[in-house]
Design a protein around this motif. Sequence first.
Motif, mmCIF file in Angstrom:
data_model
loop_
_atom_site.group_PDB
_atom_site.id
_atom_site.type_symbol
_atom_site.label_atom_id
_atom_site.label_comp_id
_atom_site.label_asym_id
_atom_site.label_seq_id
_atom_site.Cartn_x
_atom_site.Cartn_y
_atom_site.Cartn_z
ATOM 1 N N ALA A 76 0.822 -1.212 0.000
ATOM 2 C CA ALA A 76 0.000 0.000 0.000
ATOM 3 C C ALA A 76 0.858 1.265 0.000
ATOM 4 N N LEU A 77 0.249 2.362 -0.449
ATOM 5 C CA LEU A 77 0.889 3.673 -0.467
ATOM 6 C C LEU A 77 -0.026 4.675 0.218
ATOM 7 N N ASP A 78 0.457 5.288 1.315
ATOM 8 C CA ASP A 78 -0.271 6.330 2.035
ATOM 9 C C ASP A 78 0.562 7.605 2.026
ATOM 10 N N CYS A 79 -0.066 8.720 1.648
ATOM 11 C CA CYS A 79 0.642 9.994 1.607
ATOM 12 C C CYS A 79 -0.272 11.083 2.156
ATOM 13 N N ALA A 80 0.230 11.851 3.142
ATOM 14 C CA ALA A 80 -0.569 12.911 3.749
ATOM 15 C C ALA A 80 -0.469 14.223 2.978
ATOM 16 N N GLY A 81 0.436 14.290 2.004
ATOM 17 C CA GLY A 81 0.581 15.497 1.200
ATOM 18 C C GLY A 81 0.226 15.256 -0.247
ATOM 19 N N ASP A 82 0.994 15.863 -1.144
ATOM 20 C CA ASP A 82 0.793 15.712 -2.588
ATOM 21 C C ASP A 82 1.784 14.694 -3.149
ATOM 22 N N ILE A 83 1.414 14.068 -4.262
ATOM 23 C CA ILE A 83 2.305 13.139 -4.951
ATOM 24 C C ILE A 83 2.545 13.629 -6.375
ATOM 25 N N GLU A 84 3.818 13.834 -6.709
ATOM 26 C CA GLU A 84 4.213 14.210 -8.072
ATOM 27 C C GLU A 84 5.207 13.178 -8.574
ATOM 28 N N VAL A 85 4.783 12.394 -9.582
ATOM 29 C CA VAL A 85 5.638 11.373 -10.188
ATOM 30 C C VAL A 85 5.794 11.711 -11.664
ATOM 31 N N GLU A 86 7.019 11.889 -12.107
ATOM 32 C CA GLU A 86 7.244 12.315 -13.489
ATOM 33 C C GLU A 86 6.870 11.238 -14.497
ATOM 34 N N PHE A 87 7.166 9.994 -14.177
ATOM 35 C CA PHE A 87 6.893 8.902 -15.114
ATOM 36 C C PHE A 87 5.854 7.926 -14.549
ATOM 37 N N LEU A 88 6.271 6.712 -14.133
ATOM 38 C CA LEU A 88 5.341 5.654 -13.736
ATOM 39 C C LEU A 88 5.177 5.563 -12.224
ATOM 40 N N LEU A 89 3.912 5.459 -11.792
ATOM 41 C CA LEU A 89 3.582 5.117 -10.406
ATOM 42 C C LEU A 89 2.877 3.772 -10.442
ATOM 43 N N LYS A 90 3.459 2.768 -9.761
ATOM 44 C CA LYS A 90 2.920 1.413 -9.823
ATOM 45 C C LYS A 90 2.877 0.808 -8.423
ATOM 46 N N THR A 91 1.710 0.245 -8.044
ATOM 47 C CA THR A 91 1.601 -0.486 -6.781
ATOM 48 C C THR A 91 1.238 -1.946 -7.077
ATOM 49 N N GLY A 92 1.375 -2.780 -6.069
ATOM 50 C CA GLY A 92 1.112 -4.213 -6.266
ATOM 51 C C GLY A 92 2.247 -4.919 -6.964
ATOM 52 N N CYS A 93 3.476 -4.369 -6.871
ATOM 53 C CA CYS A 93 4.642 -4.983 -7.526
ATOM 54 C C CYS A 93 5.128 -6.183 -6.696
ATOM 55 N N ASN A 94 5.187 -7.355 -7.281
ATOM 56 C CA ASN A 94 5.714 -8.500 -6.525
ATOM 57 C C ASN A 94 7.242 -8.475 -6.517
ATOM 58 N N ALA A 95 7.807 -9.239 -5.612
ATOM 59 C CA ALA A 95 9.250 -9.192 -5.385
ATOM 60 C C ALA A 95 10.046 -9.609 -6.615
ATOM 61 N N GLU A 96 9.591 -10.659 -7.311
ATOM 62 C CA GLU A 96 10.322 -11.141 -8.478
ATOM 63 C C GLU A 96 10.350 -10.082 -9.578
ATOM 64 N N TRP A 97 9.206 -9.425 -9.797
ATOM 65 C CA TRP A 97 9.139 -8.386 -10.834
ATOM 66 C C TRP A 97 10.050 -7.215 -10.489
ATOM 67 N N MET A 98 10.018 -6.799 -9.214
ATOM 68 C CA MET A 98 10.834 -5.669 -8.809
ATOM 69 C C MET A 98 12.319 -5.991 -8.874
ATOM 70 N N ALA A 99 12.688 -7.209 -8.465
ATOM 71 C CA ALA A 99 14.090 -7.615 -8.526
ATOM 72 C C ALA A 99 14.591 -7.654 -9.962
ATOM 73 N N ARG A 100 13.755 -8.164 -10.865
ATOM 74 C CA ARG A 100 14.134 -8.231 -12.281
ATOM 75 C C ARG A 100 14.305 -6.832 -12.860
ATOM 76 N N LYS A 119 19.617 -9.458 -2.629
ATOM 77 C CA LYS A 119 19.981 -8.150 -2.096
ATOM 78 C C LYS A 119 18.754 -7.313 -1.751
ATOM 79 N N LEU A 120 17.634 -7.624 -2.403
ATOM 80 C CA LEU A 120 16.453 -6.773 -2.257
ATOM 81 C C LEU A 120 15.753 -6.960 -0.926
ATOM 82 N N VAL A 121 15.555 -8.207 -0.505
ATOM 83 C CA VAL A 121 14.668 -8.429 0.627
ATOM 84 C C VAL A 121 15.008 -9.717 1.362
ATOM 85 N N HIS A 122 14.761 -9.714 2.646
ATOM 86 C CA HIS A 122 14.969 -10.890 3.486
ATOM 87 C C HIS A 122 13.812 -11.881 3.277
ATOM 88 N N PRO A 123 14.043 -13.214 3.419
ATOM 89 C CA PRO A 123 12.966 -14.205 3.227
ATOM 90 C C PRO A 123 11.711 -13.940 4.056
#
Length: 349
Positions: A76-100, A119-123
Amino acid sequence: MTTSAPAPFLAKKLKRKQFASTGDAHIQGDLQITNQVIIGGDLLVDGNLEAEEVFCLGKLTVTGDIKVQSLYVGQALDCAGDIEVEFLLKTGCNAEWMARLLELDQAKPAKDGSAYMDKLVHPAILKRDAHHETFGGYGDIQVLGYLSCDVLDCHGNLQLDDVLDVAEVQYVGGHLSAIAIAVDGDVNVKGEVFSETDIAINGGLFAGEVICQGNLNVGSVHSHGDISAWGTIRAVGQITSLNGEIHSGRWIATKGTVYAAKYIKAGEALVAEKGITCGADYGILAATTVKRSLWESRGFVSAPTKPKLILSGKFIEDKKLKHIDALEKKRDWELDWEVPRRLQRDMVG
C-alpha cells in the motif's frame, strides 16, 4: 537459513546519493536521495520524500509530499501530502518483478553472481508479501493531497482528497475516488469511478460504474453498471452501460451512439448522432426537468431515426453535438445576465 526479519533502519533525517535497506526503514524527517531508494520492507517517512526512483517492496507511508521520477510499491501507499511522479507510479509490484527490474536497471550482474532478489529483501519479508499481510489494503493508494503522474498502475483502490491529474490510468484494480479527475489518455478501472466535481478524459473511460457529481466529458465511456452525472454527459464516441442505466441531471450528447441495458434519463436534451438504444422493457426519458412548452428547444431527443420507447421529450431528427454546445453557450450567457437583471429589479422594487 534464518527467517527472522532484518533489523529496521532508523534515522532522524537522511540525505544521500543512494539508500538501500533489506528490512523496514523509518526516517523521522525528510528523505532526500539523489538517485535510488531501495527498501525490502516497509518505509515510513515523517516528512517529504524526494528521489529519482523509489522501490519499496512493503508499505510506503509519507507524512509530507512525494516528488520522484518513478515510484514502485509492493503493497500500500499512504501519503498525507501531494504526490508528483514524473513517469510511472505502480503499486502491487511483486518481489520477483521488482528484482528483475532492478537487475535490468543495474545493467550488469553482481560480482559474486548472486541474483538481485538476495539483495532486495529478506525471506521473512517475502513470506509476508506472498500472503498479502499488509495494513491498509494490498496495492491501495490513499492521498490527502493531489496526485499527478504520467502513467498510473494501481492494483488496489485509489482514494484522493484532491485532484487526480495524469496522462493515462493504465489500471486501477479497485475503486477510484477523487475531488476531480483529469486524464489525457485512457482510464481503466475495475470498480467504481467517483468524482465530487467534474471528470474530463480525452481518451476512453472503462469502469464498473461511473458516478460524477459534476460534468462528465470523455472521449467515450463504457461501464458495466450505471453511468450517472449530476451535470452533463458529453462524449465524442460511444456512451455505453452494459447492465445499468444512463442518467444525467442535464443533457447527454455524443457523436456516436448511446446504449443502456435499462433506462436512459436526461434532465434536458438527449443527442446521439449515430443512434439511441435502451432496454426492451425500459424507456428513454428526456426533459425531466424542463417544462413541456420548452421540449422543442431544450428537451428534445435527437438521432438519425426515431428511437423506440421515448417516454418523454420531443423527437427532432438529426441534431448534432455542435447544436448542444451552442445551446450550452447560450444558456451560460443567459445565466451571466440573470443576476444583474435580478439585482436591477430588486433595486427598482
